[in-house]
Design an enzyme around this catalytic site. Sequence first.
Site, mmCIF file in Angstrom:
data_model
loop_
_atom_site.group_PDB
_atom_site.id
_atom_site.type_symbol
_atom_site.label_atom_id
_atom_site.label_comp_id
_atom_site.label_asym_id
_atom_site.label_seq_id
_atom_site.Cartn_x
_atom_site.Cartn_y
_atom_site.Cartn_z
ATOM 1 N N HIS A 1 0.846 -1.207 0.000
ATOM 2 C CA HIS A 1 0.000 0.000 0.000
ATOM 3 C C HIS A 1 0.880 1.255 0.000
ATOM 4 O O HIS A 1 0.706 2.161 -0.817
ATOM 5 C CB HIS A 1 -0.908 -0.016 1.232
ATOM 6 N N GLU A 2 1.849 1.272 0.908
ATOM 7 C CA GLU A 2 2.676 2.476 1.039
ATOM 8 C C GLU A 2 3.589 2.681 -0.159
ATOM 9 O O GLU A 2 3.699 3.801 -0.668
ATOM 10 C CB GLU A 2 3.504 2.413 2.336
ATOM 11 N N HIS B 1 1.848 4.156 -3.101
ATOM 12 C CA HIS B 1 1.691 5.619 -3.068
ATOM 13 C C HIS B 1 2.859 6.292 -3.795
ATOM 14 O O HIS B 1 2.690 7.304 -4.474
ATOM 15 C CB HIS B 1 1.618 6.128 -1.628
ATOM 16 N N TYR C 1 -4.264 13.972 -3.222
ATOM 17 C CA TYR C 1 -4.718 13.219 -2.055
ATOM 18 C C TYR C 1 -5.895 13.909 -1.366
ATOM 19 O O TYR C 1 -5.836 14.318 -0.198
ATOM 20 C CB TYR C 1 -3.558 13.036 -1.073
ATOM 21 N N GLU D 1 -5.941 6.194 -2.597
ATOM 22 C CA GLU D 1 -6.037 5.179 -1.551
ATOM 23 C C GLU D 1 -6.440 3.815 -2.102
ATOM 24 O O GLU D 1 -5.895 2.779 -1.720
ATOM 25 C CB GLU D 1 -7.029 5.623 -0.469
ATOM 26 N N ASP E 1 -10.453 13.805 6.923
ATOM 27 C CA ASP E 1 -9.622 12.800 6.238
ATOM 28 C C ASP E 1 -9.443 13.137 4.763
ATOM 29 O O ASP E 1 -9.638 12.293 3.871
ATOM 30 C CB ASP E 1 -10.206 11.394 6.410
ATOM 31 N N HIS F 1 -10.141 7.624 3.018
ATOM 32 C CA HIS F 1 -10.138 6.245 3.525
ATOM 33 C C HIS F 1 -11.540 5.674 3.654
ATOM 34 O O HIS F 1 -11.713 4.510 3.987
ATOM 35 C CB HIS F 1 -9.431 6.182 4.885
HETATM 36 C C1 LIG Z 1 -0.103 10.147 8.245
HETATM 37 C C2 LIG Z 1 -1.285 10.615 7.482
HETATM 38 C C3 LIG Z 1 -2.117 9.460 7.020
HETATM 39 C C4 LIG Z 1 -1.408 8.716 5.909
HETATM 40 C C5 LIG Z 1 -2.320 7.625 5.465
HETATM 41 C C6 LIG Z 1 -1.530 6.428 4.917
HETATM 42 S S1 LIG Z 1 -1.038 6.611 3.263
HETATM 43 C C7 LIG Z 1 -2.412 5.231 4.926
HETATM 44 O O1 LIG Z 1 -3.402 5.202 4.190
HETATM 45 N N1 LIG Z 1 -2.059 4.242 5.747
HETATM 46 C C8 LIG Z 1 -2.826 3.045 5.728
HETATM 47 C C9 LIG Z 1 -2.063 1.956 6.480
HETATM 48 C C10 LIG Z 1 -2.691 0.623 6.177
HETATM 49 C C11 LIG Z 1 -2.673 0.139 4.857
HETATM 50 C C12 LIG Z 1 -3.265 -1.083 4.561
HETATM 51 C C13 LIG Z 1 -3.885 -1.833 5.605
HETATM 52 C C14 LIG Z 1 -3.936 -1.304 6.914
HETATM 53 C C15 LIG Z 1 -3.356 -0.063 7.213
HETATM 54 C C16 LIG Z 1 -4.204 3.251 6.311
HETATM 55 O O2 LIG Z 1 -5.173 2.697 5.823
HETATM 56 N N2 LIG Z 1 -4.262 4.042 7.386
HETATM 57 C C17 LIG Z 1 -5.551 4.249 8.093
HETATM 58 C C18 LIG Z 1 -5.413 3.725 9.494
HETATM 59 C C19 LIG Z 1 -5.895 5.727 8.118
HETATM 60 O O3 LIG Z 1 -4.955 6.558 7.938
HETATM 61 O O4 LIG Z 1 -7.095 6.024 8.315
HETATM 62 ZN ZN LIG Z 2 -2.571 5.258 2.015
#
Ligand SMILES: CCCCC[C@H](S)C(=O)N[C@@H](Cc1ccccc1)C(=O)N[C@@H](C)C(=O)O
Ligand SMILES: [Zn+2]
Length: 304
Positions: free
Chosen positions: A145-146, A149, A160, A169, A224, A229
């Site tokens: 996922h990361e 990006h 975003y 996302e 958000d 998300h």
């Molecule tokens: C710091 C600011 C927020 C950045 C959000 C990051 S890209 C993101 O989307 N992280 C994922 C991590 C993840 C990925 C796949 C599975 C589980 C968790 C994400 O979904 N974060 C959630 C918790 C959120 O930011 O709401």
């Molecule tokens: Zn993300």
Amino acid sequence: VTDAATTGSGYGVLDDYKTLNTYSSNGTYYLYDVTKPMNGVIETFTAQNGSSLPGYYSVDSNNSWTAYSQAADVDAHAYAGKVYDYYKNTHNRNSFDNNGATIRSTVHYGSNYNNAFWNGSQMVYGDGDGSTFTSLSGALDVVAHELTHAVTERTAGLQYQYQSGALNESFSDVFGYFLDPGDYLMGEDVYTPGISGDALRSLSNPSKYGQPEHMNNYVNTSSDNGGVHTNSGIPNKAAYNTISSIGKAKAEKIYYRALTVYLTPTSNFSYARAALLQSAADLYGSGSSTYNSVKAAWDAVGVY
Ligand SMILES: CCCCC[C@H](S)C(=O)N[C@@H](Cc1ccccc1)C(=O)N[C@@H](C)C(=O)O
Ligand SMILES: [Zn+2]
């Protein structure tokens, strides 16, 4: 003393044994992988629960990375290598910039930090608070996922926020599935370590985790970044519809082509439908069953 690429081993966040591409210099071992083609380096750091980046190289004295405190480092490093290999072997992409850029991760970021992110230069992973999450690098779909990006940033550049942000996302979740295709769940390996069978999100059943899965239920919000998300549930459901009808092999070609050839920073859901249809037409023909399956997938979520 000679410097050299070495092979280490250790245990990941789920106590799973794995070998590691490491590097030795002056008697110290580093999570520094020089085995990729065209000099694509993969390197892993620790923030030691601080918030300055990148922090410090993850090091070990004997190349046996077995301490519990090293598990997040082990997985961030190993899974970054897996995602590198996926993009190279499946899409012939050499790192996120397609030019061998160094892939850098930092683990143990912050205190009880329940998230992971790409900061424009590197991946960053929290350890979680032990209740909502355990160390987030412990899940391959999170790492994919990361790093996706980063690919998105260098290609479509999807802004975003609002629909383009929800697509940003969604593409990260969809490539998370392509790396971890055992189920349609997202983050299940690190989410709520005390509870089994749950996840942060589901591609097949977004509404199970509070996401809309039809345009009629799009959430208009400014929080958000415009609900990126939350509203990702709609393109995520369309992706599930697509994958379950045409299969992973065709779907990943169509998704990669749409991301790298057609999508732009301000693309909305309707444009993403068009981009995926055009990609399906390019690859499999405009009258093909594959094309018709992509069309049906987006019709079903109310995006035209
Ligand atoms: C710091 C600011 C927020 C950045 C959000 C990051 S890209 C993101 O989307 N992280 C994922 C991590 C993840 C990925 C796949 C599975 C589980 C968790 C994400 O979904 N974060 C959630 C918790 C959120 O930011 O709401
Ligand atoms: Zn993300």
